[in-house]
Design a protein around this motif. Structure first.
Motif, short mmCIF file in Angstrom:
data_model
loop_
_atom_site.label_atom_id
_atom_site.label_comp_id
_atom_site.label_asym_id
_atom_site.label_seq_id
_atom_site.Cartn_x
_atom_site.Cartn_y
_atom_site.Cartn_z
N LEU A 72 0.84 -1.29 -0.02
CA LEU A 72 0.02 -0.11 -0.03
C LEU A 72 1.01 1.30 -0.12
CD1 LEU A 72 -2.90 -0.46 2.67
CD2 LEU A 72 -3.14 -0.25 0.01
N LYS A 73 0.55 2.09 -0.92
CA LYS A 73 1.29 3.55 -0.75
C LYS A 73 0.22 4.60 -0.42
CE LYS A 73 5.19 2.13 -3.00
NZ LYS A 73 4.84 0.71 -3.23
N LYS A 74 0.65 5.11 0.51
CA LYS A 74 -0.03 6.43 1.12
C LYS A 74 0.72 7.45 1.22
CE LYS A 74 -3.85 3.97 1.67
NZ LYS A 74 -5.01 4.31 0.92
N GLU A 75 0.15 8.76 1.49
CA GLU A 75 0.98 9.91 1.92
C GLU A 75 0.38 10.24 3.36
OE1 GLU A 75 -0.05 12.97 -0.76
OE2 GLU A 75 1.41 12.57 -2.26
N ASP A 76 1.57 10.59 4.25
CA ASP A 76 1.37 11.09 5.69
C ASP A 76 0.84 12.61 5.43
OD1 ASP A 76 3.46 12.97 5.17
OD2 ASP A 76 4.72 11.65 6.60
N ASN B 96 1.52 6.27 14.04
CA ASN B 96 1.17 7.47 14.25
C ASN B 96 0.36 8.06 13.64
OD1 ASN B 96 2.62 7.96 16.98
ND2 ASN B 96 4.44 7.90 15.89
N ASN B 97 0.55 7.91 12.11
CA ASN B 97 -0.54 8.63 11.22
C ASN B 97 -1.84 7.85 11.20
OD1 ASN B 97 0.83 10.48 8.89
ND2 ASN B 97 2.47 9.24 9.72
N ILE B 98 -1.97 6.62 11.35
CA ILE B 98 -3.40 6.03 11.55
C ILE B 98 -4.10 6.41 12.64
CG2 ILE B 98 -4.51 3.78 11.42
CD1 ILE B 98 -2.19 2.35 10.04
N SER B 99 -3.49 6.98 13.71
CA SER B 99 -4.12 7.25 14.91
C SER B 99 -4.59 8.73 14.80
CB SER B 99 -3.26 7.24 15.98
OG SER B 99 -2.27 8.09 15.98
N ASN C 189 -8.25 8.59 4.33
CA ASN C 189 -7.95 7.10 4.15
C ASN C 189 -8.85 6.34 4.87
OD1 ASN C 189 -5.03 7.22 2.76
ND2 ASN C 189 -5.08 8.69 4.55
N ASN C 190 -10.32 6.32 4.34
CA ASN C 190 -11.27 5.84 4.89
C ASN C 190 -11.28 4.38 5.32
OD1 ASN C 190 -14.25 6.12 5.71
ND2 ASN C 190 -14.51 4.43 4.02
N GLU C 191 -10.38 3.64 4.41
CA GLU C 191 -10.16 2.29 4.96
C GLU C 191 -9.73 1.87 6.65
OE1 GLU C 191 -8.52 3.72 2.58
OE2 GLU C 191 -6.57 2.73 2.04
N PHE C 192 -8.90 3.06 7.02
CA PHE C 192 -8.40 2.81 8.42
C PHE C 192 -9.46 3.55 9.42
CE2 PHE C 192 -4.62 2.88 5.69
CZ PHE C 192 -4.16 1.52 5.95
#
Length: 587
Positions: A369-373, A447-450, A458-461
């Motif tokens: 998975l490629k995301k951006e912080d 830390n980002n997902i929180s 990023n709705n999946e999280f």
């Protein structure tokens, strides 16, 4: 659940009361032994006592004990066992001892006129056992030293002992099943690495003189015929004539020339032309590289044997990687290692795909998975499994520990090396610049997902409530006791949770994050077969409840728990060399 992993070695005085366990006695015994015979017998016993196909410790020991000890001496061993628990906790022969004995044999022994038959003499066999039991003490002095002292408190003791614990496990482990090592190595290099590194075939042919397919064919021949003591009770073969009647005759000779060494070459490589050593402390560093690079020993009469089955297992699983990088510039080596890391990641994700396939149009596994912080910097997630409100997130790493760092006198240097491989290291001269790997990458992701803003983007999280962070590694010895605790502590420090529950879970915003779990590729391969019998998330949850401090590895938890299945999981690695001091560090 039985978690007693304490074992003891039998002192030479318990079997031979008149023999002193000192360096002068050790040298005197070695001078009465024939060089090549002794090396071959060390290798033969090593093959027997590390055999993963024999599940019983007693039976592995008995084969060698019956060969070398008299009835009265065996009775002395039994008496010692009765006063130290039972025979399953007492060890006469072990890998670290035999490698140590090989080391000094090369320096102090010479070939006797009847080499090849000297061990037919009972007195010679007795001197060999006496030397081996003294070698246990020399090995222990080299590995343990004062590293288990509790003088500075248990937290410091755990950190100071990490190198010794690793070497203890290396010195007493059973060999991995070689067919599995072979299968993993062949699959990764031919099916995955070749796609990542287009120069594999030309460079490997140039360095070895064989195609990588032929290289693995030869590995399989040796593995099948000479590294299974049940199919060949000597492990010895003729390097010149074996395979003469097969189409691989010429290929096999090239392989032997590349992977073998003579006794003189072995001595020069290991001791670097050192003179006679008067005391063990004059030269304590034992570089295993000569055995790793050329694991087959050839005598002058063409007898050949595998020096160490665990090093041969490494050859089968990662040998081509180090063949390709040997002698290359750092830039070139990094290019090769990076390609291998990606191949290993893809191999691991393929296993996860088999474990967690899409069902009824529902996807639970996500790889690469490629995301951006929130600072618009790339955030890469190697793999994650989403089930309801739970997330299992993987950071996949194929890196190796440098041998010269493990038993460094300054244990902080080893801790720093572990952080370089699996954590965060600040750049000298610029504290704001960091190299982030392994647990540092997991902490950054979580830390980002929180963050609420990240979840909205990023709705999946957004519905995640519970997270299991997993560091998936190639290095099987990272399952050694206390390593999981060290890496989990590093993860917690980098995560900077808002709170920590008594049960060990870390609270970060709206997330409950379990302590870091270290999983090896062997663990994952075992789980591929066994996960059909239980829910994967239940295993992670139960492991966290039982071992929130991560002092016991996931592998050992499975081996001791109801999740263990003889059909689907490998045997618990032997910890028989770890003294009571290590047990104290775990409790």
């Amino acid at each position: 659940m039985n978690s007693n992993q304490v074992g003891v070695f039998i002192p030479v005085s318990e079997v031979f009361p008149s023999i002193q366990s000192d360096f002068e006695t050790f040298k005197a015994l070695l001078k009465d032994l024939s060089l090549t015979d002794t090396l071959f017998w060390c290798a033969r016993i090593n093959l027997i006592i590390t055999n993963p196909l024999e599940k019983e410790h007693i039976l592995r020991q008995r084969v060698a004990i019956d060969k070398f000890l008299t009835k009265n001496e065996i009775e002395a061993v039994n008496r010692f066992a009765l006063t130290h628990g039972d025979a399953n906790r007492v060890t006469v022969f072990f890998r670290g001892q035999l490698l140590e004995l090989m080391r000094w044999t090369l320096l102090y022994c010479r070939n006797h006129p009847n080499d090849g038959k000297t061990f037919e003499d009972p007195n010679t066999r007795r001197k060999f056992v006496q030397a081996a039991l003294i070698a246990s003490d020399l090995w222990a002095k080299w590995v343990y030293g004062n590293r288990f002292s509790l003088e500075d408190g248990i937290d410091i003791a755990r950190e100071r002992s990490l190198g010794a614990i690793r070497k203890a496990i290396e010195g007493t482990s059973l060999c991995p099943e070689l067919t599995r090592s072979f299968g993993r190595g062949q699959t990764i290099f031919i099916d995955y690495f070749r796609k990542q590194y287009g120069l594999l075939d030309s460079e490997f042919q140039s360095k070895v003189g064989l195609s990588i397919e032929d290289y693995f064919k030869c590995l399989l021949i040796i593995t099948t015929h000479f590294v299974n003591p049940k199919s060949n009770n000597t492990g010895i073969f003729n390097a010149k004539t074996f395979a003469d009647s097969t189409p691989l005759k010429d290929v096999f000779q090239k392989y032997i020339a590349f992977e073998s060494q003579s006794v003189d070459e072995f001595k020069n490589a290991l001791w670097n032309h050192a003179g006679k050593i008067k005391d063990q402390d004059e030269m304590v560093f034992y570089d295993y590289l000569p055995m790793r690079e050329r694991p087959i020993l050839c005598a002058e009469d063409n007898r050949a044997i595998i020096l160490d089955p665990i090093f041969y297992s490494e050859k089968a699983s990662i040998g081509p990687l180090f063949i390709l990088t040997k002698g290359e510039t750092r830039r070139k080596a990094n290019e090769v290692f990076t390609a291998f890391g990606k191949a290993f990641e893809n191999y691991s994700c393929n296993i996860l795909n088999k474990m967690f396939p899409d069902t009824n149009g529902s996807k639970q596994l996500f790889c690469n998975l490629k995301k951006e912080d929130l600072n618009r910097k790339e955030l890469e997630i190697d793999a994650c499994i989403k089930k309801d409100h739970e997330l299992v997130i993987f950071e996949i790493k194929a890196v190796w520990i440098r041998e010269d760092k493990i038993l460094n006198e300054d244990y902080q240097e080893y801790l720093q090396h572990l952080r370089e491989k699996y954590g965060v290291v600040r750049q000298q001269g610029d504290p704001k610049q960091q190299k982030i790997k392994g647990v540092g990458q997991l902490a950054r992701i979580l830390n980002n997902i929180s963050l609420e803003k990240f979840q909205k983007e990023n709705n999946e999280f957004s519905q995640i409530k519970t997270v299991y962070p997993i560091l998936l590694v190639y290095d099987s010895f990272l399952t050694a006791p206390v390593y999981g605790n060290f890496l989990a502590s590093e993860f917690e420090e980098l995560l900077q949770p808002d709170a920590k529950k008594d049960s060990g879970e870390l609270i970060k915003s709206n997330l409950k994050i379990h302590p870091l779990i270290v999983m090896t590729i062997e663990d994952l391969e075992n789980l591929e077969l066994s996960v059909r019998h239980f829910v994967f998330h239940d295993l992670l949850s139960d492991y966290s409840k039982f071992c929130s401090d991560r002092l016991m590895s996931l592998k050992n938890y499975i081996a001791y728990s109801d999740y263990r299945s003889e059909e689907h999981t490998s045997e618990l690695q032997s910890h028989s060399s770890i003294s009571y001091a290590v047990f104290c560090l775990q409790t």
